[in-house]
Design a protein around this motif. Structure first.
Motif, PDB file in Angstrom:
ATOM      1  N   THR A   1       0.824  -1.215   0.000  1.00  0.00           N
ATOM      2  CA  THR A   1       0.000   0.000   0.000  1.00  0.00           C
ATOM      3  C   THR A   1       0.855   1.260   0.000  1.00  0.00           C
ATOM      4  N   LEU A   2       2.169   1.092   0.007  1.00  0.00           N
ATOM      5  CA  LEU A   2       3.063   2.241   0.032  1.00  0.00           C
ATOM      6  C   LEU A   2       2.921   3.037  -1.267  1.00  0.00           C
ATOM      7  N   GLU A   3       2.847   4.345  -1.144  1.00  0.00           N
ATOM      8  CA  GLU A   3       2.593   5.186  -2.309  1.00  0.00           C
ATOM      9  C   GLU A   3       3.721   6.198  -2.534  1.00  0.00           C
ATOM     10  N   ILE A   4       4.205   6.236  -3.774  1.00  0.00           N
ATOM     11  CA  ILE A   4       5.083   7.326  -4.202  1.00  0.00           C
ATOM     12  C   ILE A   4       4.177   8.321  -4.917  1.00  0.00           C
ATOM     13  N   ALA A   5       3.896   9.426  -4.261  1.00  0.00           N
ATOM     14  CA  ALA A   5       2.919  10.388  -4.769  1.00  0.00           C
ATOM     15  C   ALA A   5       3.558  11.362  -5.749  1.00  0.00           C
ATOM     16  N   THR A   6       2.793  11.721  -6.768  1.00  0.00           N
ATOM     17  CA  THR A   6       3.203  12.767  -7.696  1.00  0.00           C
ATOM     18  C   THR A   6       2.696  14.109  -7.182  1.00  0.00           C
ATOM     19  N   VAL A   7       3.584  15.037  -7.033  1.00  0.00           N
ATOM     20  CA  VAL A   7       3.207  16.410  -6.681  1.00  0.00           C
ATOM     21  C   VAL A   7       3.230  17.192  -7.985  1.00  0.00           C
TER      22      VAL A   7
END
Length: 232
Positions: A217-223
């Motif tokens: 469930t780990l997320e690398i988010a796009t800003v």
């Protein structure tokens, strides 16, 4: 101690030119006409660096890089007659340390080699210090072991390439901090890296896919408009 360099190129004149120049620079050099013979030699003895042409008959340079990265972190530079962004990005994703387009001068190759050696040495020193301070890193359902350069989900290892692991470790050490592409390139590839920032986007995509396939469930988010962050 004299460093051992393996080079592979199907063009004999290029092999001879590179070998001669590197030997004058003080390196021990073994040259191969194809990827198969280099891989065979690699199984017997690992060099200090590999310089590898992409476009060779039989097994190509990208496939050789892929095979080597399954078992070793040896510094590796890809060269190609095509200054192709796809080849460059794919090579970096597979774990090459640099990419050089033909034609190039032997002097430029030596400069790139020295840069990679310095980058690997500096990164290794940082990793050792980091590992002494923290042998494992937990990020949500992901466990990272810096000393082993391994990533686990529920006890099962997720296979990462060299650069995938480097980027994952960097983000895990800076949770919830937003980095732009240039900052990520500098941190993972080094400030003197010559490649394209699109390598970051493709590397992020690969890491996201591997985390998702592992059920994380780990997320690398796009800003949007800026960059990326590891959201915890």
């Amino acid at each position: 101690m004299q460093k051992l360099i393996y080079i592979a190129d199907d063009e004999e004149n290029i092999r001879d030119l590179i070998k001669s120049y590197l030997e004058r620079e003080g390196y021990e050099v073994i040259a191969f006409p194809d990827g198969e013979s280099l891989l065979a030699a690699f199984q017997s003895k690992e060099p200090d660096m590999i310089v590898l042409d992409i476009m060779m008959p039989g097994i190509n340079g990208l496939d050789v890089c892929r095979e080597i990265r399954k078992v070793s972190e040896v510094p590796l530079i890809l060269v190609s007659a095509r200054d192709d962004t796809f080849d460059k990005v794919l090579g970096l994703e597979l774990g090459s340390d640099d990419y050089l387009a033909k034609p190039f001068s032997p002097r430029e190759l030596v400069a790139r080699m020295k840069t990679v050696f310095r980058r690997v040495r500096d990164y290794s020193s940082d990793s050792i210090r980091e590992s002494d301070e923290k042998s494992t890193i937990h990020v949500q359902d992901i466990l990272i072991k810096p000393s082993q350069r391994s990533v686990f989900k529920d006890g099962k290892e997720i296979e990462f390439t060299t650069k995938e692991f480097d980027l994952m470790l960097f983000l895990a050490n800076h949770k919830n901090v937003v980095f732009n592409r240039e900052q990520i390139l500098n941190a993972v590839w080094g400030t003197d890296f010559y490649g394209d920032s699109r390598a970051v986007d493709d590397l992020i995509k690969r890491i996201r896919k591997k985390l998702s396939n592992a059920g994380s469930t780990l997320e690398i988010a796009t800003v949007w408009g800026y960059g990326y962050k590891l959201t915890v």
